[in-house]
Design a protein around this motif. Structure first.
Motif, PDB file in Angstrom:
ATOM      1  N   ALA A 260       0.551  -1.178   0.112  1.00 25.30           N
ATOM      2  CA  ALA A 260       0.127  -0.005   0.121  1.00 25.30           C
ATOM      3  C   ALA A 260       0.548   1.472   0.149  1.00 25.30           C
ATOM      4  N   LEU A 261       0.408   2.732  -0.880  1.00 24.13           N
ATOM      5  CA  LEU A 261       1.277   3.695  -0.319  1.00 24.13           C
ATOM      6  C   LEU A 261       0.026   4.830   0.475  1.00 24.13           C
ATOM      7  N   ALA A 262       0.747   4.986   0.883  1.00 22.28           N
ATOM      8  CA  ALA A 262       0.361   6.349   1.743  1.00 22.28           C
ATOM      9  C   ALA A 262       0.244   7.941   1.578  1.00 22.28           C
ATOM     10  N   ALA A 263      -0.240   8.893   0.830  1.00 20.72           N
ATOM     11  CA  ALA A 263       0.577   9.865   0.424  1.00 20.72           C
ATOM     12  C   ALA A 263       0.158  11.277   1.066  1.00 20.72           C
ATOM     13  N   THR A 264       0.557  12.011   1.417  1.00 19.78           N
ATOM     14  CA  THR A 264       0.878  13.325   1.630  1.00 19.78           C
ATOM     15  C   THR A 264       0.796  14.824   0.810  1.00 19.78           C
ATOM     16  N   VAL A 265       0.359  15.269  -0.034  1.00 19.90           N
ATOM     17  CA  VAL A 265       0.756  16.695  -0.100  1.00 19.90           C
ATOM     18  C   VAL A 265       0.033  17.781  -0.518  1.00 19.90           C
TER      19      VAL A 265
ATOM     20  N   VAL B 237       1.228  22.134  -0.173  1.00 21.35           N
ATOM     21  CA  VAL B 237       2.411  23.262  -0.578  1.00 21.35           C
ATOM     22  C   VAL B 237       2.817  24.165   0.519  1.00 21.35           C
ATOM     23  N   GLU B 238       4.021  23.850   0.785  1.00 23.54           N
ATOM     24  CA  GLU B 238       4.783  24.680   1.959  1.00 23.54           C
ATOM     25  C   GLU B 238       3.816  24.392   2.768  1.00 23.54           C
ATOM     26  N   GLY B 239       3.525  23.084   3.830  1.00 21.94           N
ATOM     27  CA  GLY B 239       2.940  22.439   5.028  1.00 21.94           C
ATOM     28  C   GLY B 239       1.869  23.065   4.893  1.00 21.94           C
ATOM     29  N   GLN B 240       0.880  23.453   3.598  1.00 21.44           N
ATOM     30  CA  GLN B 240      -0.712  23.276   3.613  1.00 21.44           C
ATOM     31  C   GLN B 240      -1.293  21.966   2.554  1.00 21.44           C
ATOM     32  N   PRO B 241      -2.322  22.342   2.774  1.00 23.90           N
ATOM     33  CA  PRO B 241      -3.188  21.302   1.617  1.00 23.90           C
ATOM     34  C   PRO B 241      -2.976  22.105  -0.118  1.00 23.90           C
ATOM     35  N   PRO B 242      -3.034  21.771  -1.256  1.00 24.48           N
ATOM     36  CA  PRO B 242      -3.548  22.002  -1.996  1.00 24.48           C
ATOM     37  C   PRO B 242      -4.885  22.366  -2.242  1.00 24.48           C
ATOM     38  N   SER B 243      -4.724  23.769  -3.483  1.00 25.69           N
ATOM     39  CA  SER B 243      -7.108  23.458  -3.784  1.00 25.69           C
ATOM     40  C   SER B 243      -6.847  22.629  -4.237  1.00 25.69           C
ATOM     41  N   GLN B 244      -5.896  22.160  -4.669  1.00 22.71           N
ATOM     42  CA  GLN B 244      -6.407  20.757  -6.350  1.00 22.71           C
ATOM     43  C   GLN B 244      -5.217  20.028  -6.392  1.00 22.71           C
ATOM     44  N   ALA B 245      -5.392  18.777  -6.340  1.00 20.74           N
ATOM     45  CA  ALA B 245      -4.346  17.735  -6.526  1.00 20.74           C
ATOM     46  C   ALA B 245      -4.737  16.687  -7.175  1.00 20.74           C
ATOM     47  N   TRP B 246      -4.283  15.777  -7.576  1.00 22.72           N
ATOM     48  CA  TRP B 246      -4.668  14.600  -8.350  1.00 22.72           C
ATOM     49  C   TRP B 246      -2.912  14.060  -8.754  1.00 22.72           C
TER      50      TRP B 246
ATOM     51  N   HIS C 160      -4.915   5.501 -11.061  1.00 27.72           N
ATOM     52  CA  HIS C 160      -5.056   7.459 -10.284  1.00 27.72           C
ATOM     53  C   HIS C 160      -6.519   7.797  -9.628  1.00 27.72           C
ATOM     54  N   VAL C 161      -5.295   8.534  -8.849  1.00 27.44           N
ATOM     55  CA  VAL C 161      -6.456   8.891  -7.774  1.00 27.44           C
ATOM     56  C   VAL C 161      -6.877  10.876  -7.459  1.00 27.44           C
ATOM     57  N   GLN C 162      -6.993  10.659  -6.731  1.00 29.10           N
ATOM     58  CA  GLN C 162      -7.736  12.436  -6.673  1.00 29.10           C
ATOM     59  C   GLN C 162      -7.533  12.633  -5.015  1.00 29.10           C
ATOM     60  N   VAL C 163      -6.580  13.740  -4.795  1.00 31.41           N
ATOM     61  CA  VAL C 163      -6.176  14.054  -3.560  1.00 31.41           C
ATOM     62  C   VAL C 163      -7.129  14.896  -2.514  1.00 31.41           C
ATOM     63  N   ASP C 164      -7.395  14.055  -1.303  1.00 35.40           N
ATOM     64  CA  ASP C 164      -8.785  15.223  -0.940  1.00 35.40           C
ATOM     65  C   ASP C 164      -8.574  16.305  -0.301  1.00 35.40           C
ATOM     66  N   SER C 165      -9.281  16.208  -0.046  1.00 41.23           N
ATOM     67  CA  SER C 165      -9.033  17.703   0.873  1.00 41.23           C
ATOM     68  C   SER C 165      -8.420  18.228   1.975  1.00 41.23           C
ATOM     69  N   THR C 166      -7.673  17.356   2.457  1.00 42.17           N
ATOM     70  CA  THR C 166      -6.979  17.423   3.791  1.00 42.17           C
ATOM     71  C   THR C 166      -4.982  16.828   2.948  1.00 42.17           C
ATOM     72  N   GLY C 167      -4.985  16.798   1.660  1.00 41.41           N
ATOM     73  CA  GLY C 167      -3.982  16.930   1.015  1.00 41.41           C
ATOM     74  C   GLY C 167      -3.380  15.340   1.196  1.00 41.41           C
ATOM     75  N   GLN C 168      -4.352  14.299   1.241  1.00 40.51           N
ATOM     76  CA  GLN C 168      -4.095  13.002   1.410  1.00 40.51           C
ATOM     77  C   GLN C 168      -4.582  11.643   0.379  1.00 40.51           C
ATOM     78  N   PHE C 169      -3.923  10.862   0.177  1.00 38.69           N
ATOM     79  CA  PHE C 169      -4.768   9.822  -0.704  1.00 38.69           C
ATOM     80  C   PHE C 169      -3.789   8.531   0.007  1.00 38.69           C
ATOM     81  N   ARG C 170      -4.678   7.195  -0.493  1.00 35.15           N
ATOM     82  CA  ARG C 170      -4.303   6.138  -0.550  1.00 35.15           C
ATOM     83  C   ARG C 170      -4.059   5.177  -1.217  1.00 35.15           C
ATOM     84  N   ILE C 171      -3.229   4.652  -1.848  1.00 38.08           N
ATOM     85  CA  ILE C 171      -3.625   2.845  -2.746  1.00 38.08           C
ATOM     86  C   ILE C 171      -3.746   1.767  -2.113  1.00 38.08           C
TER      87      ILE C 171
END
Length: 327
Positions: free
Chosen positions: A130-135, A137-146, A163-174
């Motif tokens: 599994a892969l757990a990622a945090t995205v 922008v200088e420490g804050q979640p981006p407005s939109q990311a994939w 392919h995944v969409q990054v959620d509003s907290t800047g995280q995703f898991r595959i």
């Protein structure tokens, strides 16, 4: 300008040819149709026909001319009357709980020969990595990311992508990933029209979760100008990792194939719109490294003029570039 003429007839593979059209002159073109070949693609999941699968072919390099179908009960798609040549076969499995977008897909370059059957098998074996990622922008979640994860390990029967969409907290898991090395491409918006790309290599291990943090901020900036602008045409800038050879002139299909190759190889590193009046553009938050900067002018006749130059980006610095489009 240059146009593509296509011809079709029942029972034959389609054919096309490019021809240069000039004012006051007649252009002659011959298109010879053949029987073509057959492409047979089987999509399975752990060896059994996959639910929610799809498969097809497209022009080599990911260009135009895609043909996609739903497999039969045995997981097979058979595409007949395919003109001899190079193609990219692909197959995928849609996420039954998602929005219909493919969640897993594989692809492979193939060569179709006249009168022959080309067989391709894609098996989606469930792994336990599994892969757990945090995205950020200088420490804050981006407005939109994939993000796109490209798995190239021996655990796949082709190049497998998620392919995944990054959620509003800047995280995703595959989950359910095969073990091995994978390339993670993260794209996000840090301004209204400034997409930023980061590429990270990750190691996946069965039974374990690999954690990674990707920050889209920092990096350097490219400030450039483009001269030789077309009247009324659109101009854009594209950034590619490493050294890439780009033709000065290309048809829309040729350029689409080139873009497909760059995306598949993970070489695309960002882009920007070029001001139609001044030719100025800015590419922000670029990872430090060596790149090829490409300016593209999209003409009214569908052709594309290109200019390219190498550029080196340093952390916290602004690199400058001046590109001149060919006449």
């Amino acid at each position: 300008g240059t146009v593509t003429i296509s011809a079709y007839h029942a029972g034959y593979a389609g054919g096309n040819a490019q021809v240069l059209v000039q004012p006051g002159k007649a252009a002659h073109v011959d298109i010879v149709l053949g029987a073509g070949g057959t492409v047979r693609i089987r999509v399975t999941e752990n060896g059994a026909p996959a639910t929610g699968a799809y498969a097809g072919i497209q022009a080599a390099g990911g260009g135009m001319g895609s043909t996609s179908e739903q497999p039969d009960a045995n997981g097979v798609v058979e595409i007949k009357e395919v003109a001899a040549g190079s193609y990219r076969a692909y197959g995928g499995v849609r996420d039954p709980g998602g929005d219909g977008r493919s969640s897993r897909n594989q692809q492979r370059d193939i060569t179709v020969m006249e009168g022959n059957v080309t067989e391709v098998a894609f098996d989606f074996a469930a792994g336990t990595a599994a892969l757990a990622a945090t995205v950020t922008v200088e420490g804050q979640p981006p407005s939109q990311a994939w993000a796109t994860l490209v798995v190239t390990s021996a655990g796949t029967s082709g190049q497998e992508m998620r392919h995944v969409q990054v959620d509003s907290t800047g995280q995703f898991r595959i989950e359910n990933l095969p073990p091995g090395q994978a390339r993670l491409n993260v794209n996000g918006m840090i301004a209204e029209s400034s997409p930023v790309t980061r590429v990270v290599t990750v190691e996946l291990t069965d039974g374990q979760t690999t954690e990674v943090t990707v920050d889209l901020g920092g990096g350097g900036t490219i400030s450039g100008t483009v001269s030789g602008l077309p009247q009324g045409g659109r101009v854009a800038a594209m950034l590619v990792q490493g050294s890439v050879s780009v033709p000065e002139r290309a048809t829309a299909e040729e350029f689409s194939q080139l873009q497909g190759q760059l995306y598949s190889a993970g070489s695309y590193a960002g882009g920007a719109a070029v001001d139609s009046a001044t030719g100025a553009f800015t590419v922000p938050s670029v990872q430090a490294g060596s790149y090829t900067l490409v300016a593209m002018a999209f003409e009214a006749d569908g052709s594309i003029r290109c200019a390219s130059a190498p550029v080196t980006v340093s952390e916290g610095e602004t690199a400058t570039a001046a590109l001149t489009l060919p006449r």
